[in-house]
Motif scaffolding. Structure first.
Motif, PDB file in Angstrom:
ATOM      1  N   HIS A 171      10.663  35.929  13.136  1.00 43.09           N
ATOM      2  CA  HIS A 171      10.929  35.666  14.392  1.00 43.09           C
ATOM      3  C   HIS A 171      11.528  34.199  14.274  1.00 43.09           C
ATOM      4  O   HIS A 171      10.601  33.127  14.228  1.00 43.09           O
ATOM      5  N   VAL A 172      12.998  34.121  14.430  1.00 43.73           N
ATOM      6  CA  VAL A 172      13.333  32.603  13.995  1.00 43.73           C
ATOM      7  C   VAL A 172      13.175  31.697  15.144  1.00 43.73           C
ATOM      8  O   VAL A 172      12.792  30.604  14.866  1.00 43.73           O
ATOM      9  N   LEU A 173      13.037  32.095  16.455  1.00 39.71           N
ATOM     10  CA  LEU A 173      12.641  31.329  17.626  1.00 39.71           C
ATOM     11  C   LEU A 173      11.263  30.829  17.480  1.00 39.71           C
ATOM     12  O   LEU A 173      11.134  29.694  17.554  1.00 39.71           O
ATOM     13  N   PHE A 174      10.257  31.732  16.980  1.00 35.18           N
ATOM     14  CA  PHE A 174       8.869  31.270  16.819  1.00 35.18           C
ATOM     15  C   PHE A 174       8.856  30.180  15.893  1.00 35.18           C
ATOM     16  O   PHE A 174       8.226  29.330  15.778  1.00 35.18           O
ATOM     17  N   ALA A 175       9.467  30.770  14.753  1.00 39.13           N
ATOM     18  CA  ALA A 175       9.167  29.803  13.484  1.00 39.13           C
ATOM     19  C   ALA A 175       9.940  28.495  13.795  1.00 39.13           C
ATOM     20  O   ALA A 175       9.440  27.588  13.461  1.00 39.13           O
ATOM     21  N   GLY A 176      10.799  28.382  14.497  1.00 43.63           N
ATOM     22  CA  GLY A 176      11.406  27.110  14.690  1.00 43.63           C
ATOM     23  C   GLY A 176      10.489  26.178  15.874  1.00 43.63           C
ATOM     24  O   GLY A 176      10.493  25.011  15.581  1.00 43.63           O
ATOM     25  N   SER A 177      10.013  26.831  16.782  1.00 47.36           N
ATOM     26  CA  SER A 177       9.065  26.182  17.446  1.00 47.36           C
ATOM     27  C   SER A 177       7.830  25.616  16.706  1.00 47.36           C
ATOM     28  O   SER A 177       7.238  24.559  17.011  1.00 47.36           O
ATOM     29  N   LEU A 178       7.477  26.691  15.818  1.00 50.21           N
ATOM     30  CA  LEU A 178       6.151  26.280  15.212  1.00 50.21           C
ATOM     31  C   LEU A 178       6.353  25.095  14.185  1.00 50.21           C
ATOM     32  O   LEU A 178       5.530  24.109  14.073  1.00 50.21           O
ATOM     33  N   GLU A 179       7.676  24.916  13.616  1.00 50.70           N
ATOM     34  CA  GLU A 179       8.208  23.997  12.842  1.00 50.70           C
ATOM     35  C   GLU A 179       7.924  22.553  13.254  1.00 50.70           C
ATOM     36  O   GLU A 179       7.537  21.532  12.939  1.00 50.70           O
ATOM     37  N   LYS A 180       8.490  22.721  14.577  1.00 50.66           N
ATOM     38  CA  LYS A 180       8.449  21.427  15.527  1.00 50.66           C
ATOM     39  C   LYS A 180       7.019  21.011  15.958  1.00 50.66           C
ATOM     40  O   LYS A 180       6.808  19.892  15.762  1.00 50.66           O
ATOM     41  N   LEU A 181       6.261  21.985  16.061  1.00 51.02           N
ATOM     42  CA  LEU A 181       4.905  21.585  16.462  1.00 51.02           C
ATOM     43  C   LEU A 181       4.259  20.877  15.129  1.00 51.02           C
ATOM     44  O   LEU A 181       3.353  20.009  15.145  1.00 51.02           O
ATOM     45  N   ILE A 182       4.242  21.727  13.973  1.00 50.86           N
ATOM     46  CA  ILE A 182       3.667  21.074  12.820  1.00 50.86           C
ATOM     47  C   ILE A 182       3.961  19.725  12.331  1.00 50.86           C
ATOM     48  O   ILE A 182       3.313  18.973  11.760  1.00 50.86           O
ATOM     49  N   GLU A 183       5.293  19.619  12.634  1.00 51.21           N
ATOM     50  CA  GLU A 183       5.892  18.180  12.512  1.00 51.21           C
ATOM     51  C   GLU A 183       5.053  17.044  13.122  1.00 51.21           C
ATOM     52  O   GLU A 183       5.286  15.814  12.809  1.00 51.21           O
ATOM     53  N   THR A 184       4.647  17.414  14.360  1.00 45.33           N
ATOM     54  CA  THR A 184       3.675  16.335  14.976  1.00 45.33           C
ATOM     55  C   THR A 184       2.427  16.349  14.627  1.00 45.33           C
ATOM     56  O   THR A 184       1.888  15.350  14.740  1.00 45.33           O
ATOM     57  N   PHE A 185       1.892  17.076  13.629  1.00 44.88           N
ATOM     58  CA  PHE A 185       0.543  16.876  13.105  1.00 44.88           C
ATOM     59  C   PHE A 185       0.499  15.735  11.902  1.00 44.88           C
ATOM     60  O   PHE A 185       1.496  15.824  11.176  1.00 44.88           O
ATOM     61  N   ASP A 186      -0.540  15.133  12.097  1.00 48.70           N
ATOM     62  CA  ASP A 186      -0.799  14.038  11.060  1.00 48.70           C
ATOM     63  C   ASP A 186      -0.969  14.521   9.621  1.00 48.70           C
ATOM     64  O   ASP A 186      -1.785  15.359   9.649  1.00 48.70           O
ATOM     65  N   GLY A 187      -0.009  13.974   8.645  1.00 50.94           N
ATOM     66  CA  GLY A 187      -0.391  14.593   7.335  1.00 50.94           C
ATOM     67  C   GLY A 187       0.410  15.956   6.928  1.00 50.94           C
ATOM     68  O   GLY A 187       0.073  16.354   5.821  1.00 50.94           O
ATOM     69  N   PHE A 188       1.210  16.430   7.708  1.00 51.40           N
ATOM     70  CA  PHE A 188       1.963  17.681   7.498  1.00 51.40           C
ATOM     71  C   PHE A 188       3.444  17.478   7.619  1.00 51.40           C
ATOM     72  O   PHE A 188       3.819  16.986   8.701  1.00 51.40           O
ATOM     73  N   ASP A 189       4.056  18.300   7.011  1.00 50.74           N
ATOM     74  CA  ASP A 189       5.446  18.363   7.182  1.00 50.74           C
ATOM     75  C   ASP A 189       5.855  19.989   6.670  1.00 50.74           C
ATOM     76  O   ASP A 189       5.313  20.469   6.092  1.00 50.74           O
ATOM     77  N   MET A 199       0.703  -1.328   0.149  1.00 55.39           N
ATOM     78  CA  MET A 199       0.039  -0.024   0.153  1.00 55.39           C
ATOM     79  C   MET A 199       0.860   1.121  -0.129  1.00 55.39           C
ATOM     80  O   MET A 199       1.902   1.374   0.766  1.00 55.39           O
ATOM     81  N   THR A 200       0.601   2.134  -0.967  1.00 53.18           N
ATOM     82  CA  THR A 200       1.341   3.321  -1.072  1.00 53.18           C
ATOM     83  C   THR A 200       0.988   4.168  -0.034  1.00 53.18           C
ATOM     84  O   THR A 200      -0.157   4.629   0.441  1.00 53.18           O
ATOM     85  N   LYS A 201       2.007   5.012   0.644  1.00 50.01           N
ATOM     86  CA  LYS A 201       1.967   5.844   1.789  1.00 50.01           C
ATOM     87  C   LYS A 201       1.476   7.199   1.135  1.00 50.01           C
ATOM     88  O   LYS A 201       1.951   7.694   0.260  1.00 50.01           O
ATOM     89  N   LYS A 202       0.452   7.923   1.827  1.00 51.28           N
ATOM     90  CA  LYS A 202       0.031   9.204   1.134  1.00 51.28           C
ATOM     91  C   LYS A 202       1.021  10.095   1.593  1.00 51.28           C
ATOM     92  O   LYS A 202       1.322  10.167   2.832  1.00 51.28           O
ATOM     93  N   GLN A 203       1.322  11.204   0.572  1.00 56.11           N
ATOM     94  CA  GLN A 203       2.246  12.058   0.842  1.00 56.11           C
ATOM     95  C   GLN A 203       1.599  13.116   1.844  1.00 56.11           C
ATOM     96  O   GLN A 203       0.561  13.432   1.762  1.00 56.11           O
ATOM     97  N   PRO A 204       2.498  13.720   2.751  1.00 55.66           N
ATOM     98  CA  PRO A 204       1.963  14.629   3.485  1.00 55.66           C
ATOM     99  C   PRO A 204       1.800  16.010   2.648  1.00 55.66           C
ATOM    100  O   PRO A 204       2.364  16.194   1.497  1.00 55.66           O
ATOM    101  N   ASN A 205       1.172  16.768   3.250  1.00 58.57           N
ATOM    102  CA  ASN A 205       0.931  18.213   2.824  1.00 58.57           C
ATOM    103  C   ASN A 205       2.112  19.233   3.194  1.00 58.57           C
ATOM    104  O   ASN A 205       2.565  18.946   4.271  1.00 58.57           O
ATOM    105  N   HIS A 206       2.528  19.844   2.390  1.00 56.28           N
ATOM    106  CA  HIS A 206       3.986  20.634   2.487  1.00 56.28           C
ATOM    107  C   HIS A 206       3.500  22.093   3.269  1.00 56.28           C
ATOM    108  O   HIS A 206       2.688  22.961   2.444  1.00 56.28           O
ATOM    109  N   VAL A 207       3.959  22.334   4.330  1.00 60.26           N
ATOM    110  CA  VAL A 207       3.775  23.854   4.738  1.00 60.26           C
ATOM    111  C   VAL A 207       5.333  24.491   4.716  1.00 60.26           C
ATOM    112  O   VAL A 207       6.309  24.048   4.855  1.00 60.26           O
ATOM    113  N   ALA A 208       5.144  25.873   4.355  1.00 59.18           N
ATOM    114  CA  ALA A 208       6.411  26.846   4.502  1.00 59.18           C
ATOM    115  C   ALA A 208       5.952  27.892   5.561  1.00 59.18           C
ATOM    116  O   ALA A 208       4.778  28.280   5.598  1.00 59.18           O
TER     117      ALA A 208
END
Length: 217
Positions: free
Chosen positions: A15-33, A1-10
């Motif tokens: 604010h680098v610190l905020f963006a870095g924390s936001l990235e880590k959070l989004i990486e925990t969401f199902d279906g997003f990277d 079974m082919t794994k569904k591709q995640p939705n890509h976010v930019a």
């Protein structure tokens, strides 16, 4: 079974610190990277023009140096309309929210949003093409509240609200979401107005709204 591709976010935020924390959070969401982070609109523009992969969704800050959120969403709407833009800002001003939505943003979120709501917004914007929080819905309805008396025009308040929303670039599905009504009810308002005002299409609705000062450009 082919794994569904995640939705890509930019993420576009200076604010680098905020963006870095936001990235880590989004990486925990199902279906997003997260593809990458840009420090402002010009940085994003440069990345895309140099061949960086286009994201499905962009989380866009507003107050940034060099190229702010207003300029960025305008550029994205013109050059890459397939990218869904969600504004993510500390700005809680109605004029700012409306300007971003009119510029092409598909939703507007405040930075103190709960992580669950952010995940919900990302899923909804991918599924429906937009995400309207209660704050956005209230802002849209408040900005379009008529000064005219509905009795003078023999139109009900909901019909006037629908007409004003229909005179924007919103789809009927989006209008239903903002008014918290079913698409079927919205179809009923549309047909009732067409019959009552003796018009045949949405253009006629806009012309009527302008002539009767229900809407303004």
């Amino acid at each position: 079974m082919t794994k569904k591709q995640p939705n890509h976010v930019a993420i576009v935020d200076d604010h680098v610190l905020f963006a870095g924390s936001l990235e880590k959070l989004i990486e925990t969401f199902d279906g997003f990277d997260v593809l990458y982070h840009a420090k402002n609109g010009a940085d994003l523009q440069q990345k895309i023009e140099k061949g960086a992969k286009l994201p499905d969704v962009i989380l866009l800050d507003i107050n940034m140096p060099v190229m702010d959120g207003f300029e960025t969403v305008k550029w994205l709407t013109e050059k890459h309309p397939s990218i869904k833009v969600l504004a993510l800002s500390m700005e809680d001003d109605e004029a700012v929210i409306l300007r971003m939505l009119r510029g092409g943003a598909k939703g507007y979120l405040l930075k103190d949003i709960h992580p669950d709501k952010l995940e919900e917004a990302l899923h909804e914007v991918m599924e429906k093409g937009y995400y309207h929080s209660e704050k956005v819905a209230e802002t849209l309805l408040h900005s379009l509240r008529p000064d005219n008396s509905s009795e003078d025009l023999a139109l009900k308040e909901n019909e006037i609200t629908f007409m004003q929303l229909a005179c924007s670039e919103m789809t009927y599905k989006e209008i239903a979401a903002v008014m918290n009504l079913s698409p079927k009810t919205i179809d009923g308002y549309r047909q009732e107005l067409f019959n009552k005002l003796h018009i045949k299409n949405r253009v006629g609705l806009v012309i009527y709204g302008l002539k009767n000062e229900i809407i303004s450009l």
